[in-house]
Design an enzyme around this catalytic site. Structure first.
Site: not given
Length: 483
Positions: A152-154, A327
């Site tokens: 997941h990008h998180a 991020n």
């Protein structure tokens, strides 16, 4: 660096992904999964020169999950899904679930491999477990193999992923005898009240910073004209950063389906570097010029020309003291100049637009507003993660690993990144791995209806920018479409 890289005798967890509370920006991405078309799954496909021993690969992942405990942590949602969630070690962490072994179908070609990866990437991650899965893919020609990692990008952005891989991959093929290993991270399962308490503590820590901002605002009133000018400049910048004044999307690319398709290309980095030197533009400018040129050619071949397309690029806001996980990005908005025929002018136009995007007063508005957005109800918050849905192209260029790397004795020959497709037509991501620029495209099957033609246009678009190298261009190797 790990002891395997430095020759030290004791390994300890790397300083990566150590925050116990999800950042507001990561929260927006995490809750955006409420809309299946906005899922933020990032992927990496590595091509290996052999098939590693399975037990050794399992041991490498066990070690890696101890070195980077974030890979053992799951997301603990906040009460009522308001405010940022927390990260905590999964008491039931099961490497047997996360690491899998499969065989590619058909003839084992690159196209078959990418088709398998497309299906894996579109399958949602289990939100109750650490949000990643790794796949050893066997059945490739010449006894080679591939490794597909989805997360997941998180969990991290592209640069953060490279930081982790650079430290978790080995610089040698042979194992290190007697290699020490840090202990498994301690399990602590926070309750909903614990999460709420952490949230309140973090919000309290923000008070001095907010007070400082307020004081700066009061002091700025000593020069009312300048203060008003700054406010107006920021106010005019917000719609641009939010994409509210971007060019309309191309009618040729208007279709959306939620079905992902992958394509992989490679080009020697030296060819891009030669074009960069000849034009006095950056590698990123050459990269964007090649992408926009490909879109121009695709529109020409389909008889549907437009002057510009909406483009988004990530702008890293990482600072030296920032940890590797999570991020640290802002969004830059461009009007991709597909209407410009001359590739040199196109590259320079991209360069000027990128400079303007980086200098937008409100470039970091989503990080600034993140602490407020994170307290919105989940369904409402998910709408903010869809601000990219109107883009025809999102493009990212991430520095790679400039040395030979190995995993469980297998040499990593190529690394192809595939970003998520949050409602846009095409996501392009490039990583330069040991002298080769590896470009991974993720595109919506309803937006790009002729993939083979699009791939041809991509090669021609990059040929155009490589030709800008001048007298040396004829001898430079070009882009190759793998599948």
């Amino acid at each position: 660096m790990t002891s395997e890289q430095t020759g030290g005798s004791v390994d300890k967890p790397i300083d990566w992904g150590t925050d116990t509370r999800m950042s507001p920006v990561d929260t927006v991405m995490w809750r955006g999964d409420a809309d299946r078309n906005l899922r933020s799954t990032i992927s990496m496909l590595e091509l290996w020169d052999c098939t590693p021993d399975w037990d050794r690969l399992v041991a490498a992942h066990e070690w890696g999950s101890r070195m980077a405990p974030r890979f053992r942590q799951r997301v603990i949602e906040a009460p009522l899904q308001a405010g940022p969630p927390s990260w905590a070690v999964d008491p039931d962490f099961d490497l047997h679930y996360h690491l899998r072994r499969i065989r590619v179908g058909g003839d084992g070609s690159m196209r078959e491999l990418l088709a398998t990866c497309e299906q894996l990437a579109m399958t949602p991650l289990d939100p109750r477990r650490p949000p990643w899965e790794g796949y050893l893919i066997e059945g490739l020609p010449d006894r080679k193999s591939a490794y597909f990692l989805k997360a997941h990008h998180a969990l991290t952005d592209g640069l953060g992923a490279i930081i982790a891989l650079a430290q978790l991959h080995s610089p040698t093929r042979d194992p290190i005898p007697g290699k020490p290993q840090p202990p498994a991270p301690e399990v602590h399962e926070p309750s909903a009240l614990d999460v709420l308490g952490t949230q309140l503590v973090e919000e309290a820590r923000r008070v001095p910073r907010l007070a400082g901002i307020a004081l700066e605002g009061v002091l700025s009133l000593r020069n009312p004209k300048r203060a008003l000018s700054n406010v107006l400049r920021y106010g005019r910048s917000v719609p641009r950063v939010a994409g509210l004044v971007s060019p309309p999307g191309s009618p040729l690319l208007a279709g959306r389906s939620g079905s992902w398709r992958f394509a992989a290309f490679e080009v020697p980095f030296g060819s891009l570097k030669a074009a960069s030197a000849a034009t006095h533009a950056s590698i990123n400018d050459i990269y964007l010029g090649g992408l926009v040129g490909a879109f121009r050619k695709y529109h020409e071949r389909n008889g549907t020309m437009v002057d510009a397309i909406p483009v988004a690029i990530p702008i890293s806001v990482r600072e030296d003291g920032d940890r590797g996980g999570g991020n640290r990005i802002a969004v830059g908005r461009l009007a991709g100049p597909v209407g410009i025929d001359d590739p040199f002018e196109r590259v320079l136009t991209c360069r000027e637009q990128v400079r303007a995007a980086r200098n937008e007063p409100a470039v970091d508005v989503f990080n600034t507003a993140g602490p407020v957005l994170a307290w919105m109800p989940g369904q409402l918050l998910a709408q903010f993660s869809g601000t990219t849905a109107g883009n025809d192209l999102q493009a990212s260029n991430v520095p790679g690993i400039p040395w030979d790397t190995y995993v469980a004795g297998a040499k990593v020959e190529r690394m192809f990144p595939f970003g998520p497709l949050p409602g846009c037509a095409v996501m392009a991501t490039m990583i330069t791995h040991n002298g080769v620029a590896c470009l991974g495209l993720n595109f919506d099957a309803a937006a790009i209806t002729d993939p083979e033609l699009f791939a041809e246009c991509m090669v021609e678009g990059f040929d155009e920018v490589i030709d800008l190298a001048g007298d040396d261009a004829a001898s430079l190797p070009r882009m190759t479409h793998l599948a």
